[in-house]
Design an enzyme around this catalytic site. Structure first.
Site, PDB file in Angstrom:
ATOM      1  CB  SER A 204      -0.952  -0.046   1.201  1.00 16.00           C
ATOM      2  OG  SER A 204      -1.953   0.924   1.103  1.00 16.00           O
ATOM      3  CG  ASP A 425      -5.963  -2.907  -3.873  1.00 15.44           C
ATOM      4  OD1 ASP A 425      -6.592  -2.148  -3.108  1.00 15.44           O
ATOM      5  OD2 ASP A 425      -4.793  -3.255  -3.659  1.00 15.44           O
ATOM      6  CG  HIS A 453      -5.358  -2.759   0.269  1.00 17.35           C
ATOM      7  ND1 HIS A 453      -4.809  -2.172  -0.843  1.00 17.35           N
ATOM      8  CD2 HIS A 453      -4.767  -2.156   1.334  1.00 17.35           C
ATOM      9  CE1 HIS A 453      -3.931  -1.252  -0.469  1.00 17.35           C
ATOM     10  NE2 HIS A 453      -3.883  -1.235   0.843  1.00 17.35           N
TER      11      HIS A 453
END
Length: 486
Positions: A204, A425, A453
């Site tokens: 991320s 995602d 994610h």
């Protein structure tokens, strides 16, 4: 009033190809670590009880508060390590995202998920500057800002109160957080660990930090995985619109799956959405008591969208919403608490405050009312439940200026960097992955067709095999490699 502050706090293929025949990148022999490792003393599990795991070691690295003054005041970066169980290649440093996630806490709880890598690497993570144990940014009583229903309040006034609390509690560190400074800390960490090259796994926001490090130190890049890629060039509007689209797509996928499994929330996806909408509207009128706390509409919304990050939590989301409809808000409140970093003793981690500090420092944007209203209109048209001005209102009122240095990515001269993007995602939508790959110049894109994610933790054996092979042998995935949904 719009849900600007609450939503801003919530928000920051068909075939598998073989691995390429690219020669493995050699792992250069490491020097001795200068970190004074010792047993960890302050780690707790999800239940708040001490985490007694003798495999965990903690330490720290001093770094200058102001990197422009290397001999000036220092702060300590908190570290955690799990030593390699087999023939050691070196260290593998993790950043788990946020920006604002505690790498110390996350690695302590998630180490088993990376056990295959721990056979050859010391698994290492850290709290970046401005996060938790590393002079974490604090902003007064964060629960006040998370639990309110913004439609009933003056969001500009509440935002200014929040920002003022940040300046009061953490004014010294606020000018010195941000991804560029964190990348400089990564280089100091590499040196302290004694590694000739930095081997890195960023998830991320961690993809952004890794990309900035690779831009600044391309010759020191070892084996790099950037999973759940973030495009740092996006504006606040582009970021908000893309993420709202991503979460709507994720909710629609959840609703469709829920119906296919036999759903307590409705017989078709529209009915599932209606059940959630009606729950939030009811909580806005009358919060549900959970012990001595209230499950408000704002907290319930956070709980719902927190569960969309992974398909593993979809069944929990169905059960939590169904229970809340019947007056039991415990599960949904617990999901919100986990997402925002509320601990069993009622205190909070710095996750939801660090993310604002770092995000606002990483951009020079300070939008006016018209620009914020434009973002609210655009996101509301996509998904009314997540209508928001994004980070605009917070950053406009932020007490220190940001800049765009962290938006410039170019790792020319580095070893190959594997970038991973997932088609489903919600938080870092797929379109950002090829963009980051192109910006790096040395990126190799791996596509995951599934939901959730971050692809490595999706349960896909294809993704795990490709990334483990790269990290353990240096063989990059072949260009165009795709992995089907798990």
């Amino acid at each position: 009033m719009k849900k600007t502050l609450t939503a801003a706090l919530l928000l920051a293929t068909t075939a598998v190809t073989a691995c390429s025949a690219t020669e493995p990148q050699p792992v250069r022999q490491a020097a001795k670590s200068t970190v004074a490792w010792a047993p960890c003393e302050d780690l707790t599990g999800p239940d708040g009880k001490p985490l007694n795991d003798t495999s965990l070691e903690c330490g720290s690295v001093p770094v200058p508060l102001d990197p422009a003054k290397p001999e000036g005041e220092k702060i300590d970066l908190a570290l955690i390590r799990i030593k390699a169980t087999g023939d050691r290649l070196g260290s593998l440093v993790f950043n788990f995202g946020g920006p604002g996630a505690s790498g110390v806490d996350t690695l302590a709880l998630a180490a088993k998920l990376f056990a295959s890598l721990g056979t050859r690497y010391d698994l290492v993570s850290f709290d970046p500057r401005g996060v938790e144990r590393s002079s974490g940014v604090r902003c007064g009583q964060i629960e006040k800002y998370l639990s309110v229903d913004m439609e009933d309040l003056d969001s500009e006034k509440l935002t200014k109160e929040f920002v003022a609390a940040c300046a009061k509690d953490s004014g010294k560190v606020l000018p010195h957080v941000g991804t560029v400074n964190a990348a400089e800390d990564l280089e100091r960490l590499r040196t302290a660990l004694g590694d000739a090259k930095l081997n890195y796994f960023g998830l991320s926001y961690g993809t952004h930090l890794g990309a900035v490090y690779a831009t600044r130190y391309p010759k020191n890049v070892g084996r790099f995985v950037l999973d759940g890629a973030y495009d740092p060039t996006v504006t606040f509007k582009e970021r908000a619109v893309t993420q709202v689209k991503g979460f709507k797509q994720a909710f629609d996928a959840f609703a469709k799956d829920c119906v296919a499994q036999g759903c307590d929330l409705g017989g078709d996806p529209a009915a599932v959405q209606k059940s959630v909408d009606e729950l939030l509207a009811g909580l806005k009128a009358k919060p549900v008591k959970v012990g001595d706390r209230d499950l408000t509409s704002g907290l319930a919304e956070i709980g719902v969208f927190a569960a969309l990050y992974s398909t593993f939590t979809w069944p929990v989301l169905e059960q939590a919403v169904a229970a809340a409809v019947k007056g039991n808000g415990q599960a949904l409140l617990s999901m919100a608490d986990s997402y925002v970093g509320r601990k069993p003793d009622g205190t909070y981690s710095t996750m939801m405050t660090s993310v604002q500090a770092i995000s606002c420092m990483d951009s020079a944007e300070r939008p006016d009312d018209a620009a914020i209203a434009e973002v609210e209109k655009a996101t509301g048209e996509i998904y009314p439940m997540l209508r928001s001005g994004g980070l605009g209102l917070l950053c406009r009122n932020w007490p220190v200026k940001g800049d765009d240095a962290a938006k410039r990515i170019d790792a020319t001269g580095s070893a190959p960097i594997v970038v991973v993007g997932g088609k489903g995602d919600p938080a870092t939508p797929y379109e950002w992955a090829p963009k980051l790959t192109a910006q790096l110049k040395t990126g190799v894109l791996l596509t995951y067709e599934g939901e959730g994610h971050g692809a490595y933790l999706s349960g896909s054996s294809c993704v795990t095999r490709a990334l483990d092979t790269y990290l353990l042998t240096g063989k990059t995935p072949a260009p165009g490699t795709t992995c089907p949904a798990a």
